[in-house]
Design a protein around this motif. Structure first.
Motif, PDB file in Angstrom:
ATOM      1  N   HIS A  18      43.858  37.276  36.778  1.00 49.36           N
ATOM      2  CA  HIS A  18      44.080  38.577  37.389  1.00 49.36           C
ATOM      3  C   HIS A  18      43.197  39.614  36.695  1.00 49.36           C
ATOM      4  O   HIS A  18      43.393  39.922  35.534  1.00 49.36           O
ATOM      5  N   VAL A  19      42.221  40.141  37.436  1.00 54.97           N
ATOM      6  CA  VAL A  19      41.259  41.073  36.845  1.00 54.97           C
ATOM      7  C   VAL A  19      41.717  42.512  37.042  1.00 54.97           C
ATOM      8  O   VAL A  19      42.185  42.885  38.110  1.00 54.97           O
ATOM      9  N   ARG A  20      41.567  43.292  35.989  1.00 53.59           N
ATOM     10  CA  ARG A  20      41.701  44.750  36.125  1.00 53.59           C
ATOM     11  C   ARG A  20      40.464  45.380  35.500  1.00 53.59           C
ATOM     12  O   ARG A  20      40.319  45.384  34.268  1.00 53.59           O
ATOM     13  N   LEU A  21      39.586  45.886  36.342  1.00 58.52           N
ATOM     14  CA  LEU A  21      38.337  46.455  35.825  1.00 58.52           C
ATOM     15  C   LEU A  21      38.610  47.559  34.807  1.00 58.52           C
ATOM     16  O   LEU A  21      37.873  47.715  33.836  1.00 58.52           O
ATOM     17  N   SER A 174      29.741  46.566  36.604  1.00 58.07           N
ATOM     18  CA  SER A 174      30.843  47.493  36.329  1.00 58.07           C
ATOM     19  C   SER A 174      30.388  48.641  35.435  1.00 58.07           C
ATOM     20  O   SER A 174      29.922  48.424  34.318  1.00 58.07           O
ATOM     21  N   GLN A 212      38.489  50.719  42.785  1.00 60.04           N
ATOM     22  CA  GLN A 212      38.815  49.838  41.653  1.00 60.04           C
ATOM     23  C   GLN A 212      39.873  48.820  42.071  1.00 60.04           C
ATOM     24  O   GLN A 212      39.774  47.636  41.759  1.00 60.04           O
ATOM     25  N   ASP A 216      39.443  44.876  42.103  1.00 62.04           N
ATOM     26  CA  ASP A 216      40.352  44.031  41.323  1.00 62.04           C
ATOM     27  C   ASP A 216      40.889  42.880  42.174  1.00 62.04           C
ATOM     28  O   ASP A 216      40.917  41.725  41.740  1.00 62.04           O
ATOM     29  N   SER A 220      39.900  38.923  41.736  1.00 63.05           N
ATOM     30  CA  SER A 220      41.005  38.034  41.366  1.00 63.05           C
ATOM     31  C   SER A 220      41.204  36.922  42.394  1.00 63.05           C
ATOM     32  O   SER A 220      41.579  35.816  42.041  1.00 63.05           O
TER      33      SER A 220
END
Ligand code: AMP
Ligand code: MG
Length: 273
Positions: A18-21, A174, A212, A216, A220
């Protein structure tokens, strides 16, 4: 420290992660310094040039490079710098703009599939089918019921390409919000760059949080073994270029592109008169 870190391992989005920039540092350089990075970039560009020559001669497999990033993240600059390694003949670049009426009359992958590289080519997408879950989602250009199905559709599409000889590598450049402000200001202030600036850029900038969130979810849901995402810290252009060049070279190297065998009727020791 220089080069001790395997950028491909460090910057890759693991499938299912799970990506959170917002939690990532866009100014990171992973131990690299600007002075030593310049020579390292030159070495990677030389490597890329040789690998492309082999891939082109072999003409059996292709590479698709997807570049995404918020406005001013450096997509054009990356193409300019990293792709100078290549013979342009084998390296088509496709920039995806607002879809035409004809494109909109088809499914969202129609224009994308037509642009994928031929065998032997390294194809570059400056924006891509991911706009259909980014700008399209942020501006609700289609209903949620439509765009929300596209993550699976994109995964299926990319799997089909991979199973048919296309290696896919996806870069999300990013930058942070303040870096975007500085770049817009610099664009505006420079008479040779102001043409790139539009008031619409400032409207989009107000939607930073929505973008964003859309990034995300896309990162993900669509980083897979056959089509991984790499999130490139891109505040520093020199690191961005080095990271993209290195990861791309490592990816193509792993394909082991080989010059084809010499034709059967060509003898050893031939002296041409
Ligand atoms: P630029 O990259 O600055 O030339 O701008 C291209 C524009 O096209 C950007 O504003 C993108 O958001 C937009 N664009 C690209 N693909 C799509 C799409 N599928 N739907 C709507 N807008 C798109
Ligand atoms: Mg723009």
């Amino acid at each position: 420290m220089t080069g001790a870190v395997d950028l491909r391992a460090v910057l890759r989005v693991e499938p299912g992660a799970h990506v959170r920039l917002a939690d990532l540092d866009s100014g990171a350089t992973h131990g690299w310094e600007k002075e030593t990075a310049a020579a390292a970039l030159d070495a990677q560009l030389a490597r890329l040039g040789e690998l492309q020559d082999r891939l082109w001669a072999e003409a059996r497999q292709s590479v698709l490079v997807v570049l995404q990033g918020i406005d001013a993240a450096g997509k054009d600059g990356t193409i300019n710098k990293v792709m100078e390694a290549f013979n342009p003949q084998g390296c088509p670049v496709t920039a995806f703009k607002v879809p035409s009426a004809e494109e909109l009359a088809h499914d969202f992958l129609w224009r994308v599939h037509k642009a994928v590289p031929r065998r032997g080519e390294i194809g570059i997408f400056n924006r891509s089918h991911y706009e259909d879950v980014l700008v399209v989602r942020v501006h609700e250009l289609v209903p949620r019921a439509v765009w929300s199905k596209r993550y699976d559709q994109i995964r299926d599409f990319e799997r089909i390409l991979a199973e048919n000889g296309t290696t896919i590598v996806k870069f999300c450049l990013s930058i942070d919000r303040d870096e975007q402000r500085e770049r817009f200001q610099a664009r505006y202030d420079d008479p040779t760059k102001r043409w790139k600036f539009s008031m619409g850029d400032l409207e989009e900038r107000k939607l930073w949080g929505d973008y964003q969130a859309a990034f995300d979810e896309a990162l993900s849901k669509t980083s897979t073994d056959v089509a991984p995402w790499y999130v490139i810290p891109a505040n520093r252009k020199w690191f961005r270029n080095l990271a993209v060049a290195t990861i791309l070279a490592d990816t193509i190297d792993a394909l082991r592109p080989a010059y084809p065998p010499v034709a059967d009727d060509v003898p050893e020791g031939l002296v041409i008169e």
